[in-house]
Each structure stands twice: as C-alpha cells, then as structure tokens.
Design an enzyme around this catalytic site. Structure first.
Site: not given
Ligand code: 13P
Length: 235
Positions: A91, A157, A163, A8, A6, A193, A93
């Site tokens: 997601h 997640e 992150g 982002k 992903n 992560s 976010e």
């Molecule tokens: P990270 O791997 O950067 O922690 O992000 C995970 C994520 O949100 C994947 O959708």
C-alpha cells in the site's frame, strides 16, 4: 468483480464485530466478491463474525519469513492460523511512511502467495510523478517485480487520489489498468476516494475489475452501496 474494504488503522475488535454482523445482514449482491481488511488485532474477530459467509478477511500487510526475530511483523503462517484468507501488500502508505520498497513488496507478495494467501498488491503514482509524465514508468517499475499468480490481484491506487476526495477520471483509471494488464494478466482494482456516488462510473470501465475502498468502507451502508453499484455495471 471484487470489492475490498481497507480499514487502515480503524476499528478495534469490538467495532469490527459490530460491523461484520451488520455486513452479514446487509443487502450484498451475490455476483460480487466482498473482502474486508481490518487491522491485525481485529482479524480474528472478523473471521469469527463472518464465519459461514462468502465474505473474505484480509490483513493489510505481511512479512516474508515464516517466523523469526522480526519485531512488529506478522507472517503468512500466523495469518493462516487464525483463518485469514489473504493480505494487502505494498500500500502506498506503507511505501511512503514506512520505507516499503518494490523489493520488499515483491518479497511479501511472493511469500504470501507461496503460503496460500490471496494477495492484493498495490501500485500507483504520486501527483508529482503524474505531473512529470512518469505514470507509465512508475507503474511499469512497480509491477515488474510481481509475478503472475492466480491468487494475485493488483490494485491501482494513484497516491494523489487516496483520502483526498479526488478520484482518477474513468479514462485515467482505464488507461492505467490497461497498462498493468499488458504487463501482468491479473484482475486490477481501482482505489482512491471510491464512494457510492462515483463507483458505477469507475467500475463501469472494462479494465476495472473491482475497487479497493478506504474511507467509504468504514460504514456498512456506504460499503454495501459500492458493492451493489459494482454488481449493476456488469449485469
Ligand atoms: P480512500 O478510499 O479513503 O481514498 O483510500 C483508498 C485506499 O487507500 C484504499 O487502500
């Protein structure tokens, strides 16, 4: 095993082209499904650069209507027209920063599946919810709005692991995945992560069917290393 990157809000078309051409040349295991999820403006470039490979291109979200006055939204039909294979929905976010709810996630997932897209639907608890012992309740609520489908995958997640460099322990991931699988018979990816160094341990859990990778998917070498680690644990 499915490993999805992903991206982002990273990588415009130029960088996407470079990344995808390098990924084509990377040493990827044949028994792992590999997917990249670039931003909307880079999807066509990714589709083109990966043509003729088994690597899938997914969007990061999609709307539930076919077309209409929905400024800033993209429909499943628009994604299919440019050769996109699937989409992420829900997601954290989107949920935390853009007002996505269980109901809108359900609408997006259903419409995408009905249109013929594959779907990665994300679920996961916040740190406060985990500390309050509410992880199971939150996962049950988020999963309850989804319907089983052969093109549906859930990504667990934990929000506190995204992150942050903190990952769920292998045991936490296994427990959460078992719960999701008891509610819905679909593959479940772990996200939060994931790095080349921790991929084998997480992906070695029997209920972990792959990974949704953020930061570590932005570099071809670390993304390919995670793909290779996921192949080794199941062989
Ligand atoms: P990270 O791997 O950067 O922690 O992000 C995970 C994520 O949100 C994947 O959708």
């Amino acid at each position: 095993m499915l490993i999805a990157g992903n991206w982002k809000m990273f990588k415009g078309p130029r960088e996407t082209g470079e990344f995808c051409r390098a990924l084509r040349e990377a040493d990827l295991p044949e028994d792992v499904d590999v997917v990249v999820c670039p931003p909307y403006v880079s999807l066509a470039e990714a589709v083109q650069a990966l043509a003729g490979t088994e690597i899938g291109v997914f969007a990061q979200n999609c709307h539930w209507e076919r077309e209409g006055p929905y400024t800033g939204e993209i429909s499943p039909a628009l994604l299919l027209e440019i050769g996109v294979y699937g989409t992420i929905v829900g997601h954290s976010e989107r949920r935390q920063l853009f007002g996505e709810t269980d109901e809108t996630v359900a609408l997006r997932a259903r419409a995408a599946l009905e249109a013929g897209l594959h779907v990665i639907a994300c679920v996961g608890e916040t740190e406060a919810e985990r500390e309050a012992g509410r992880t199971d309740e939150v996962l049950r609520r988020q999963v309850s709005v989804l319907e089983e489908d052969e093109s549906l995958v859930v990504a667990y997640e934990p929000v506190w692991a995204i992150g942050t460099g903190k990952t769920a322990t292998a045991e936490m991931a296994q427990q959460a995945h078992e719960l999701v699988k008891s509610l819905l018979d679909v593959p479940v990816l772990y996200g939060g992560s994931v790095k080349p160094e921790n991929a084998a341990e997480l992906l070695g859990q029997p209920a972990v069917d792959g990974a949704l990778v953020g930061g570590a998917s932005l570099d071809v070498e670390s993304f390919a290393a995670i793909c290779r680690a996921s192949s080794l644990v199941r062989s």
